[in-house]
Design a protein around this motif. Structure first.
Motif, short mmCIF file in Angstrom:
data_model
loop_
_atom_site.label_atom_id
_atom_site.label_comp_id
_atom_site.label_asym_id
_atom_site.label_seq_id
_atom_site.Cartn_x
_atom_site.Cartn_y
_atom_site.Cartn_z
N GLU A 109 48.64 30.21 34.24
CA GLU A 109 47.49 30.52 35.11
C GLU A 109 46.45 29.41 34.92
O GLU A 109 45.80 29.34 33.89
CB GLU A 109 46.86 31.87 34.71
CG GLU A 109 47.82 33.04 34.73
CD GLU A 109 48.13 33.51 36.14
OE1 GLU A 109 47.43 33.09 37.08
OE2 GLU A 109 49.09 34.29 36.29
N LEU A 110 46.33 28.55 35.94
CA LEU A 110 45.43 27.40 35.78
C LEU A 110 43.98 27.83 35.59
O LEU A 110 43.24 27.21 34.82
CB LEU A 110 45.55 26.48 36.99
CG LEU A 110 46.87 25.71 37.10
CD1 LEU A 110 46.78 24.65 38.17
CD2 LEU A 110 47.22 25.06 35.78
N ASP A 111 43.56 28.90 36.29
CA ASP A 111 42.16 29.30 36.13
C ASP A 111 41.91 29.82 34.71
O ASP A 111 40.82 29.66 34.16
CB ASP A 111 41.71 30.31 37.19
CG ASP A 111 42.70 31.43 37.42
OD1 ASP A 111 43.69 31.50 36.67
OD2 ASP A 111 42.49 32.25 38.33
N GLU A 112 42.94 30.39 34.08
CA GLU A 112 42.80 30.84 32.69
C GLU A 112 42.63 29.64 31.75
O GLU A 112 41.76 29.63 30.88
CB GLU A 112 44.04 31.65 32.28
CG GLU A 112 44.05 32.10 30.84
CD GLU A 112 45.07 33.19 30.58
OE1 GLU A 112 44.65 34.31 30.25
OE2 GLU A 112 46.30 32.94 30.71
N ILE A 113 43.45 28.62 31.95
CA ILE A 113 43.36 27.40 31.13
C ILE A 113 41.97 26.77 31.31
O ILE A 113 41.30 26.39 30.34
CB ILE A 113 44.46 26.39 31.55
CG1 ILE A 113 45.85 26.92 31.14
CG2 ILE A 113 44.20 25.01 30.98
CD1 ILE A 113 46.30 26.64 29.75
N HIS A 129 34.09 35.60 35.11
CA HIS A 129 34.07 34.29 34.47
C HIS A 129 33.89 34.47 32.97
O HIS A 129 33.27 35.42 32.51
CB HIS A 129 32.96 33.42 35.04
CG HIS A 129 33.20 33.16 36.50
ND1 HIS A 129 34.15 32.28 36.93
CD2 HIS A 129 32.64 33.71 37.62
CE1 HIS A 129 34.17 32.28 38.26
NE2 HIS A 129 33.28 33.14 38.70
N VAL A 130 34.45 33.54 32.22
CA VAL A 130 34.41 33.64 30.76
C VAL A 130 33.09 33.07 30.26
O VAL A 130 32.74 31.93 30.58
CB VAL A 130 35.59 32.85 30.16
CG1 VAL A 130 35.54 32.90 28.65
CG2 VAL A 130 36.91 33.41 30.66
N ASP A 131 32.36 33.89 29.51
CA ASP A 131 31.11 33.40 28.90
C ASP A 131 31.43 32.89 27.51
O ASP A 131 31.91 33.65 26.67
CB ASP A 131 30.08 34.54 28.79
CG ASP A 131 29.72 35.09 30.16
OD1 ASP A 131 29.54 34.27 31.07
OD2 ASP A 131 29.64 36.32 30.30
N VAL A 168 41.90 42.91 35.42
CA VAL A 168 40.73 42.06 35.09
C VAL A 168 39.97 42.55 33.87
O VAL A 168 39.46 41.74 33.09
CB VAL A 168 39.74 41.89 36.27
CG1 VAL A 168 40.31 40.99 37.33
CG2 VAL A 168 39.30 43.20 36.84
N GLY A 169 39.89 43.86 33.67
CA GLY A 169 39.20 44.39 32.49
C GLY A 169 39.90 43.96 31.22
O GLY A 169 39.28 43.49 30.26
N ALA A 170 41.24 44.09 31.22
CA ALA A 170 42.03 43.72 30.03
C ALA A 170 42.03 42.21 29.82
O ALA A 170 41.97 41.73 28.69
CB ALA A 170 43.46 44.24 30.18
N ILE A 171 42.07 41.45 30.92
CA ILE A 171 42.04 39.98 30.81
C ILE A 171 40.73 39.54 30.16
O ILE A 171 40.73 38.73 29.23
CB ILE A 171 42.19 39.32 32.21
CG1 ILE A 171 43.62 39.49 32.72
CG2 ILE A 171 41.82 37.83 32.16
CD1 ILE A 171 43.83 39.08 34.16
N ALA A 190 34.93 43.12 51.70
CA ALA A 190 34.75 43.40 50.27
C ALA A 190 34.66 42.09 49.50
O ALA A 190 35.10 41.05 49.97
CB ALA A 190 35.91 44.24 49.74
N SER A 191 34.10 42.15 48.28
CA SER A 191 34.06 40.96 47.42
C SER A 191 34.96 41.21 46.21
O SER A 191 35.21 42.37 45.86
CB SER A 191 32.63 40.72 46.93
OG SER A 191 32.26 41.76 46.04
N PRO A 192 35.44 40.13 45.57
CA PRO A 192 36.25 40.32 44.35
C PRO A 192 35.50 41.14 43.30
O PRO A 192 36.08 41.98 42.63
CB PRO A 192 36.50 38.90 43.85
CG PRO A 192 36.31 38.02 45.04
CD PRO A 192 35.32 38.71 45.92
N GLU A 193 34.17 40.93 43.19
CA GLU A 193 33.37 41.65 42.19
C GLU A 193 33.38 43.16 42.48
O GLU A 193 33.50 43.98 41.58
CB GLU A 193 31.92 41.14 42.19
CG GLU A 193 31.73 39.77 41.56
CD GLU A 193 32.17 38.62 42.47
OE1 GLU A 193 32.27 37.50 41.96
OE2 GLU A 193 32.44 38.84 43.67
#
Length: 512
Positions: free
Chosen positions: A464-468, A248-250, A438-441, A231-234
């Protein structure tokens, strides 16, 4: 095909209803010996309710629980423990003034005559700690150890009671990146020893790393069970929320305006007189998001409390639009245009035994149109809550249910709606996506970026480093109460940030 005797836990048609909601709708699930099964779903999908039935905290309205091929009646947690099931809850259940050993043996103490025999317990704890690489210190007082170590004590508690089926509810929500790595290694080790593990988590990266299979629950129903290796994360994210989700954040590059917030040489001491912030200086411009990265306990909480008026500043200055804000009361700070999404939503964000309506107006109830001549205007308050529910997709049976009955993600959305809709000039977002799916994030990140694009100054404090890296335009690193580096997401990565957070690497300053 799995041999029937490999299945250690089976749920057949498990259903649980609460007033106005079917939390679990005829759920089937199998757990095999020695596997790690991830349970993935949106906030409020019914994951914790399901596991609380397996652990005997709730009783199913319909359906059966089978252990090792036999139907069982799981009427209490004691029965679950007796049948070899252990659960580590999201909020730990430890007694802070007790030692690690006292917490572990609580409820099943061995005695020599009338006296407690802690010596043999310490020996057994040490053996288990060595075997599973837990590095536990049996004589340490729980109050004095890190959150990550407290979690290991919870794991030890269930191993000490002989559990073979281990359930973890959001186990990494409060851990540092290094503690998460260590925990995942421990879980892999437990599974290799033949323990069977269910892990409730929203973090797709962790599922990909340690789970064998992943069962996805959406709105109380099982949607699918996937082999993680293929499976993939997506794919997992899409199954979870029922639509494509960008991981990913656009966002467009920031176009910062004038300096809106200026913090100069800030010193803050705690109640015992210890220096918590030592000469912190930074500024935030209108139209930018500044991220603060750091390991928990390095002064972030004190910085947030100083900025929001909840903690006394010993020296230094906090200016917004040129006006001094240090040591003003929280209400005055708030009314001056500071919004605050707190890191502990239960302690500082909500009154859990108030309704959704009441929580929606915690900061505006005393002003018109929410009150008139000191009398609350119930109709206007309800309308405000309905507006928030609609705009922020808050999943709730209604405006008059208690906040404590909602999932963590939906509780968080009430706070975010209330703070953003107050139209602050300066928004402080502390751990805004802790425990969210992930939807809420994705939704929260869009709101923060929309605030930035509307010309607000945004301070994002996150572990959360990826969030920063995804959301911030500039990054400040805090270590031991001081800003030790400044960088931008394009000029750094998780490894470099991790070293700066541990005080081992200076950051390139780019503050103009």
């Amino acid at each position: 095909m799995t041999a029937q005797h490999d299945i250690v836990l089976e749920l057949k048609g498990l259903t649980k209803r609460f007033p106005g909601i079917v939390a679990n709708d005829s759920i089937d699930l199998q757990l095999r010996k020695g596997e790690i099964l991830a349970l993935l779903g949106e906030n409020g999908a019914g994951k914790s309710t399901l596991m609380n039935m397996v652990f005997g905290l709730y009783q199913p309205d319909e359906g059966e629980i089978w252990i090792n091929g036999q139907p069982v009646s799981m009427d209490t947690p004691s029965k679950a423990i007796e049948l070899g099931i252990g659960m580590v809850h999201q909020h730990f259940k430890l007694v802070p003034p007790f030692t690690v050993t006292e917490n572990i043996v609580l409820g099943m103490e061995t005695k020599k005559g009338l006296a407690l025999d802690l010596k043999s317990s310490v020996q057994r704890i040490q053996e288990l700690s060595d075997r599973y690489n837990l590095n536990i210190k049996p004589h340490a007082v729980v109050d004095t150890i890190s959150v990550g170590m407290q979690q290991r004590v919870e794991i030890m508690k269930i191993l000490y009671r002989g559990a073979d089926i281990l359930i973890f509810d959001e186990p990494t929500a409060v851990l540092t990146p290094q503690e998460i790595t260590e925990l995942l290694a421990i879980l892999k080790g437990l599974a290799a020893e033949g323990k069977s593990i269910i892990i409730i988590t929203h973090k797709l990266k962790e599922i990909m790393e340690i789970a064998d299979r992943c069962t996805v629950i959406r709105r109380g129903k099982v949607i699918d069970t996937l082999q993680v290796a293929t499976a993939s994360p997506e794919a997992l994210a899409e199954r979870m929320v029922g639509r494509n989700v960008s991981l990913h954040v656009d966002k467009e590059p920031a176009t910062p305006g004038e300096r809106l917030v200026e913090v100069k040489d800030l010193h803050v001491k705690d109640a015992s007189g210890q220096d918590m912030l030592r000469g912190v200086s930074f500024d935030i411009r209108a139209g930018e998001i500044v991220g603060i990265a750091g390991v928990d306990g390095n002064g972030q909480s004190e910085l947030i409390e100083a900025l929001t008026g909840m903690m006394k500043v010993d020296s230094g200055s906090i200016r917004m639009n040129g006006a001094e804000m240090a040591n003003l009361s929280p209400r005055v700070v708030s009314e001056s245009g500071v919004g605050h999404i707190p890191q502990d939503r239960h302690k500082h964000g909500l009154v859990l035994d108030f309704t959704v309506s009441e929580n929606s107006v915690l900061k505006s109830y005393y002003n018109s149109p929410m009150s008139k001549l000191g009398i609350l205007q119930e109709n206007n308050i309800r309308k405000e809550a309905e507006r928030f529910i609609e705009s922020y997709d808050i999943r709730t049976p209604g405006t008059e249910v208690l906040a404590r009955s909602l999932s963590g993600g939906n509780q968080q959305k009430i706070i975010i709606a209330r703070e953003i809709e107050a139209n602050p000039k300066f928004l402080i977002a502390a751990q805004p996506t802790r425990g969210l799916d992930v939807g809420a994030i994705s939704f929260v990140h869009k709101q923060l970026i929309a605030e930035r694009d509307a010309g607000k100054a945004v301070l994002l404090v996150s572990f959360e480093l990826d969030e920063i890296l995804d959301v911030a335009d500039r990054i400040l690193v805090i270590f031991n109460g001081q800003i030790v580096g400044e960088t931008t997401p394009s000029a750094t990565n998780e490894q470099k940030l991790g070293l700066m957070m541990a005080g081992k690497l200076g950051g390139e300053s780019s503050n103009g």
